[in-house]
Design a protein around this motif. Structure first.
Motif, PDB file in Angstrom:
ATOM      1  N   ASP A 190       0.830  -1.204   0.000  1.00  0.00           N
ATOM      2  CA  ASP A 190       0.000   0.000   0.000  1.00  0.00           C
ATOM      3  C   ASP A 190       0.869   1.260   0.000  1.00  0.00           C
ATOM      4  OD1 ASP A 190      -2.311  -1.473  -0.039  1.00  0.00           O
ATOM      5  OD2 ASP A 190      -2.691  -1.320   2.125  1.00  0.00           O
ATOM      6  N   ALA A 191       1.960   1.227   0.751  1.00  0.00           N
ATOM      7  CA  ALA A 191       2.870   2.371   0.763  1.00  0.00           C
ATOM      8  C   ALA A 191       3.509   2.569  -0.613  1.00  0.00           C
ATOM      9  CB  ALA A 191       3.949   2.164   1.828  1.00  0.00           C
ATOM     10  N   ALA A 192       3.830   1.472  -1.286  1.00  0.00           N
ATOM     11  CA  ALA A 192       4.391   1.570  -2.630  1.00  0.00           C
ATOM     12  C   ALA A 192       3.366   2.155  -3.596  1.00  0.00           C
ATOM     13  CB  ALA A 192       4.865   0.200  -3.104  1.00  0.00           C
ATOM     14  N   ALA A 193       2.130   1.701  -3.513  1.00  0.00           N
ATOM     15  CA  ALA A 193       1.079   2.221  -4.392  1.00  0.00           C
ATOM     16  C   ALA A 193       0.876   3.718  -4.190  1.00  0.00           C
ATOM     17  CB  ALA A 193      -0.221   1.471  -4.144  1.00  0.00           C
ATOM     18  N   ALA A 194       1.003   4.180  -2.960  1.00  0.00           N
ATOM     19  CA  ALA A 194       0.842   5.606  -2.669  1.00  0.00           C
ATOM     20  C   ALA A 194       1.935   6.447  -3.315  1.00  0.00           C
ATOM     21  CB  ALA A 194       0.828   5.834  -1.158  1.00  0.00           C
ATOM     22  N   LEU A 195       3.042   5.827  -3.685  1.00  0.00           N
ATOM     23  CA  LEU A 195       4.126   6.516  -4.383  1.00  0.00           C
ATOM     24  C   LEU A 195       3.998   6.411  -5.902  1.00  0.00           C
ATOM     25  CD1 LEU A 195       7.100   5.364  -2.133  1.00  0.00           C
ATOM     26  CD2 LEU A 195       6.176   7.686  -2.287  1.00  0.00           C
ATOM     27  N   GLY A 196       2.955   5.734  -6.371  1.00  0.00           N
ATOM     28  CA  GLY A 196       2.748   5.589  -7.801  1.00  0.00           C
ATOM     29  C   GLY A 196       3.292   4.316  -8.387  1.00  0.00           C
ATOM     30  N   ILE A 197       3.729   3.376  -7.546  1.00  0.00           N
ATOM     31  CA  ILE A 197       4.290   2.115  -8.027  1.00  0.00           C
ATOM     32  C   ILE A 197       3.165   1.148  -8.372  1.00  0.00           C
ATOM     33  CG2 ILE A 197       5.635   0.086  -7.352  1.00  0.00           C
ATOM     34  CD1 ILE A 197       7.371   1.939  -5.650  1.00  0.00           C
ATOM     35  N   VAL A 198       3.253   0.560  -9.564  1.00  0.00           N
ATOM     36  CA  VAL A 198       2.279  -0.448  -9.979  1.00  0.00           C
ATOM     37  C   VAL A 198       2.902  -1.829 -10.098  1.00  0.00           C
ATOM     38  CG1 VAL A 198       0.868   1.247 -11.190  1.00  0.00           C
ATOM     39  CG2 VAL A 198       2.648  -0.016 -12.455  1.00  0.00           C
ATOM     40  N   PRO A 397      18.909  -0.301 -23.088  1.00  0.00           N
ATOM     41  CA  PRO A 397      17.682  -0.112 -22.297  1.00  0.00           C
ATOM     42  C   PRO A 397      18.041  -0.006 -20.814  1.00  0.00           C
ATOM     43  CG  PRO A 397      17.455  -1.960 -23.824  1.00  0.00           C
ATOM     44  CD  PRO A 397      18.902  -1.593 -23.814  1.00  0.00           C
ATOM     45  N   VAL A 398      17.563   1.036 -20.166  1.00  0.00           N
ATOM     46  CA  VAL A 398      17.873   1.292 -18.761  1.00  0.00           C
ATOM     47  C   VAL A 398      16.579   1.271 -17.958  1.00  0.00           C
ATOM     48  CG1 VAL A 398      18.801   2.957 -17.100  1.00  0.00           C
ATOM     49  CG2 VAL A 398      19.926   2.647 -19.318  1.00  0.00           C
ATOM     50  N   SER A 399      16.583   0.559 -16.834  1.00  0.00           N
ATOM     51  CA  SER A 399      15.451   0.588 -15.913  1.00  0.00           C
ATOM     52  C   SER A 399      15.949   0.961 -14.529  1.00  0.00           C
ATOM     53  CB  SER A 399      14.738  -0.765 -15.878  1.00  0.00           C
ATOM     54  OG  SER A 399      15.581  -1.768 -15.346  1.00  0.00           O
ATOM     55  N   LEU A 400      15.130   1.718 -13.808  1.00  0.00           N
ATOM     56  CA  LEU A 400      15.522   2.208 -12.485  1.00  0.00           C
ATOM     57  C   LEU A 400      14.872   1.379 -11.381  1.00  0.00           C
ATOM     58  CD1 LEU A 400      15.352   6.118 -12.784  1.00  0.00           C
ATOM     59  CD2 LEU A 400      17.081   4.519 -13.637  1.00  0.00           C
ATOM     60  N   GLY A 401      15.588   1.275 -10.279  1.00  0.00           N
ATOM     61  CA  GLY A 401      15.082   0.589  -9.105  1.00  0.00           C
ATOM     62  C   GLY A 401      15.727   1.146  -7.863  1.00  0.00           C
ATOM     63  N   SER A 402      15.438   0.503  -6.738  1.00  0.00           N
ATOM     64  CA  SER A 402      15.923   0.988  -5.443  1.00  0.00           C
ATOM     65  C   SER A 402      16.916   0.044  -4.788  1.00  0.00           C
ATOM     66  CB  SER A 402      14.738   1.180  -4.496  1.00  0.00           C
ATOM     67  OG  SER A 402      14.095  -0.066  -4.248  1.00  0.00           O
ATOM     68  N   ASP A 403      16.779  -1.277  -5.048  1.00  0.00           N
ATOM     69  CA  ASP A 403      17.499  -2.292  -4.285  1.00  0.00           C
ATOM     70  C   ASP A 403      17.082  -2.239  -2.815  1.00  0.00           C
ATOM     71  OD1 ASP A 403      19.184  -4.443  -3.925  1.00  0.00           O
ATOM     72  OD2 ASP A 403      21.043  -3.290  -3.918  1.00  0.00           O
ATOM     73  N   ALA A 404      15.865  -1.771  -2.559  1.00  0.00           N
ATOM     74  CA  ALA A 404      15.379  -1.696  -1.179  1.00  0.00           C
ATOM     75  C   ALA A 404      15.576  -3.048  -0.487  1.00  0.00           C
ATOM     76  CB  ALA A 404      13.893  -1.321  -1.166  1.00  0.00           C
ATOM     77  N   VAL A 406      18.454  -1.521   0.592  1.00  0.00           N
ATOM     78  CA  VAL A 406      19.745  -0.827   0.492  1.00  0.00           C
ATOM     79  C   VAL A 406      19.508   0.666   0.294  1.00  0.00           C
ATOM     80  CG1 VAL A 406      21.923  -0.709  -0.759  1.00  0.00           C
ATOM     81  CG2 VAL A 406      20.805  -2.918  -0.422  1.00  0.00           C
ATOM     82  N   SER A 407      18.538   1.017  -0.533  1.00  0.00           N
ATOM     83  CA  SER A 407      18.008   2.374  -0.624  1.00  0.00           C
ATOM     84  C   SER A 407      16.500   2.287  -0.429  1.00  0.00           C
ATOM     85  CB  SER A 407      18.333   2.999  -1.983  1.00  0.00           C
ATOM     86  OG  SER A 407      19.715   3.217  -2.126  1.00  0.00           O
ATOM     87  N   PRO A 408      15.860   3.372  -0.049  1.00  0.00           N
ATOM     88  CA  PRO A 408      14.412   3.312   0.205  1.00  0.00           C
ATOM     89  C   PRO A 408      13.622   2.939  -1.044  1.00  0.00           C
ATOM     90  CG  PRO A 408      15.362   5.281   1.207  1.00  0.00           C
ATOM     91  CD  PRO A 408      16.437   4.683   0.341  1.00  0.00           C
ATOM     92  N   LEU A 409      12.514   2.243  -0.833  1.00  0.00           N
ATOM     93  CA  LEU A 409      11.602   1.879  -1.914  1.00  0.00           C
ATOM     94  C   LEU A 409      10.812   3.130  -2.278  1.00  0.00           C
ATOM     95  CD1 LEU A 409      10.306  -0.193  -3.761  1.00  0.00           C
ATOM     96  CD2 LEU A 409       8.884  -0.949  -1.866  1.00  0.00           C
ATOM     97  N   ASP A 410      11.415   3.960  -3.142  1.00  0.00           N
ATOM     98  CA  ASP A 410      10.858   5.272  -3.455  1.00  0.00           C
ATOM     99  C   ASP A 410      11.329   5.672  -4.848  1.00  0.00           C
ATOM    100  OD1 ASP A 410      10.243   7.963  -3.738  1.00  0.00           O
ATOM    101  OD2 ASP A 410      10.736   8.474  -1.670  1.00  0.00           O
ATOM    102  N   PRO A 411      10.491   5.532  -5.872  1.00  0.00           N
ATOM    103  CA  PRO A 411      10.936   5.835  -7.236  1.00  0.00           C
ATOM    104  C   PRO A 411      11.301   7.289  -7.442  1.00  0.00           C
ATOM    105  CG  PRO A 411       8.560   5.500  -7.175  1.00  0.00           C
ATOM    106  CD  PRO A 411       9.077   5.097  -5.836  1.00  0.00           C
ATOM    107  N   TRP A 412      10.663   8.189  -6.714  1.00  0.00           N
ATOM    108  CA  TRP A 412      10.974   9.609  -6.880  1.00  0.00           C
ATOM    109  C   TRP A 412      12.368   9.931  -6.360  1.00  0.00           C
ATOM    110  CZ3 TRP A 412       7.718  11.300 -10.210  1.00  0.00           C
ATOM    111  CH2 TRP A 412       6.432  10.754 -10.263  1.00  0.00           C
ATOM    112  N   LEU A 413      12.804   9.204  -5.339  1.00  0.00           N
ATOM    113  CA  LEU A 413      14.167   9.370  -4.836  1.00  0.00           C
ATOM    114  C   LEU A 413      15.176   8.887  -5.874  1.00  0.00           C
ATOM    115  CD1 LEU A 413      15.387  10.342  -2.107  1.00  0.00           C
ATOM    116  CD2 LEU A 413      15.532   7.940  -1.442  1.00  0.00           C
ATOM    117  N   ALA A 414      14.877   7.747  -6.517  1.00  0.00           N
ATOM    118  CA  ALA A 414      15.766   7.224  -7.550  1.00  0.00           C
ATOM    119  C   ALA A 414      15.831   8.164  -8.744  1.00  0.00           C
ATOM    120  CB  ALA A 414      15.288   5.841  -7.995  1.00  0.00           C
TER     121      ALA A 414
END
Length: 487
Positions: A190-198, A397-404, A406-414
């Motif tokens: 739910d916290a991930a969805a609130a950040l726009g993660i699908v 092709p480049v895709s972004l992630g967090s490695d949460a 290790v870093s927060p599960l937050d796409p806007w931070l990445a």
């Protein structure tokens, strides 16, 4: 609800040709059915008035350890400690607060500490109470004697690292209440969805395929999940005949088989990232340039088995020697998939990634975490670290992630780290390798750059233009046609 009509939204132009006008987006049966002005609402379909807000495809995090991220909520935060003494004081206070309760911590980065921590340090603070402090890179842990005994490890003073630690981690739940039950997972999703993660690619170590099947029926079916497998679970997956992309639950395409994950070398903080040249400092005397976890033959055999069975392969490669060996193995086997992290590369490596059609799955916030340590131990090669511009310009092709975690599960931070290449008031670190905001957003949507008929029914509605505002409020998240977050 699997059908929804988003009315009056402004598309975010992640590619050229996106109209600069308000549109309606109809999702039916989990896919986009229509996009345009004045789309007719079918009977029974929920309508959401975007009121001129911005709409774009939903965000993906393509590298998460979701169980570990879920568990961090209940663990001792050691991310701010700067010495063994500070960590010991935190542990002592925790033991005094909850006598006899095992202490599990996460987050410290000892690569810049002035001395190596020891089991004896923690023994003095905690006595017979087990203490496990997992480093922020996830590749090693600092345990006291009681914890080593409880996890069946040979007693030693130093860190438990790499393969030995990964195996021990799977026994960690025996020390304490796990905190990764379905209710905890639901809160994380739910916290991930609130950040726009699908969607997420889950690289959890502990039997993710069967674990996800079980929790899926327990209310954890919020987002799209691709569940990876490790070499020790590969036989079971091959016996079942699972291929990357196959549904793990019949008839539900939201939970799918992910790639085989291979950890081919170590990490920066442990001095085990495998490089072509010796470290300036921080490496083990026996391995001055770091070391591989698998030799080229072992790596090639794993890639060949997975590829023959229809599995993509995600290969962890941080040092440039590890990247080079991985590229050789992919070329020999014709395996498909990604290199994970790609932290240190050469121009030849980048050309190899492009030629082989491999993805670079990168975690931009690591450059914020590793900036100072990199300057200390790789001062002669910082211009080749997190080389996002090289990758993009070469057509990789480049895709972004967090490695949460290790870093927060937050796409806007990445996204912010990919663009600004700094996490504080200092200037950008090697700004020549930065992405634009448009590129970083495009690398965060799972390869689906536009909302058009037939594309997945995954979208987010934002209060502000994400090409301008660094962290827009997420008003609505729709995953596979289901509203999973609404302000």
């Amino acid at each position: 609800m699997s059908d929804v009509l988003v009315r009056g939204a402004r598309p975010v132009p992640l590619v050229d040709g996106v109209p600069d006008s308000l549109v309606d987006v109809l999702i039916e049966g989990g896919a986009v059915a229509a996009v345009g002005p004045a789309v007719e609402r079918p009977a029974g379909v929920e309508e959401y008035d975007a009121a001129g807000r911005w709409v774009m495809p939903g965000l993906w995090d393509t590298h998460v350890h979701l169980g570990q991220w879920t568990l961090t909520r209940g663990r001792l935060d050691t991310s701010r400690v700067e010495s063994p003494e500070e960590a010991v004081n935190l542990v002592a206070a925790k033991v005094a607060e909850q006598p006899g309760t095992p202490v599990i911590g996460w987050g410290h980065r000892p690569g810049t500490w002035s001395r190596e921590p020891t089991a004896a340090d923690l023994d003095l603070a905690a006595g017979v109470t087990p203490v496990v402090l997992v480093a922020g890179d996830g590749h090693h842990a600092w345990l006291n004697s009681a914890a080593q005994a409880a996890l069946g490890l040979p007693l030693r003073e130093g860190m438990i690292a790499e393969t030995e630690w990964f195996e021990a981690y799977q026994r960690l739940n025996a020390l304490t209440d796990a905190g990764d039950d379905p209710a905890s997972y639901r809160r994380t999703l739910d916290a991930a969805a609130a950040l726009g993660i699908v969607g997420l690619v889950d690289f959890e170590f502990t039997g993710a395929v069967e674990a996800w099947r079980e929790r899926w029926s327990q209310g954890c079916d919020r987002l799209r999940i691709a569940a990876a497998v490790y070499a020790d679970q590969l036989d079971d997956v091959l016996t079942e005949g699972l291929r990357t992309g196959d549904p793990l639950v019949p008839g539900d395409g939201r939970l799918t088989m992910g790639p085989l994950k291979i950890i081919s070398d170590g990490s920066l903080n442990t001095g085990t990232a495998w490089c072509r040249h010796p470290y300036a400092a921080g490496a083990h005397p026996d391995h001055p340039a770091g070391a591989p976890n698998l030799d080229l033959v072992e790596l090639t055999v794993l890639l060949d088995r997975a590829h023959a069975a229809g599995l993509e392969v995600a290969t962890h490669a941080i040092g440039d020697a590890a990247v080079g060996a991985a590229l050789t193995a992919y070329e020999r086997t014709r395996a498909r998939g990604s290199l994970e992290h790609v932290q240190l590369v050469t121009p030849d490596d980048v050309r190899g990634l492009a030629r082989l059609g491999l993805r670079a799955s990168v975690q931009p916030h690591h450059l914020v975490d590793d900036r100072d340590l990199t300057e200390q131990i790789w001062p002669d090669r910082t211009d080749r670290c997190f080389a996002f511009r090289w990758l993009l310009d070469a057509g990789v092709p480049v895709s972004l992630g967090s490695d949460a975690p290790v870093s927060p599960l937050d796409p806007w931070l990445a996204i912010d780290a990919a663009v600004r290449r700094t996490g504080d008031s200092r200037p950008a670190w090697h700004a020549e390798q930065a992405m634009t905001r448009r590129e970083a957003l495009a690398a965060s949507v799972g390869g689906h750059l536009t909302l058009r008929p037939g594309s997945p029914g995954d979208l987010i509605v934002l209060d502000d233009d994400p090409l301008v505002v660094g962290r827009p409020a997420v008003a609505l998240t729709v995953a596979a046609g289901r509203v999973v977050h609404r302000l």
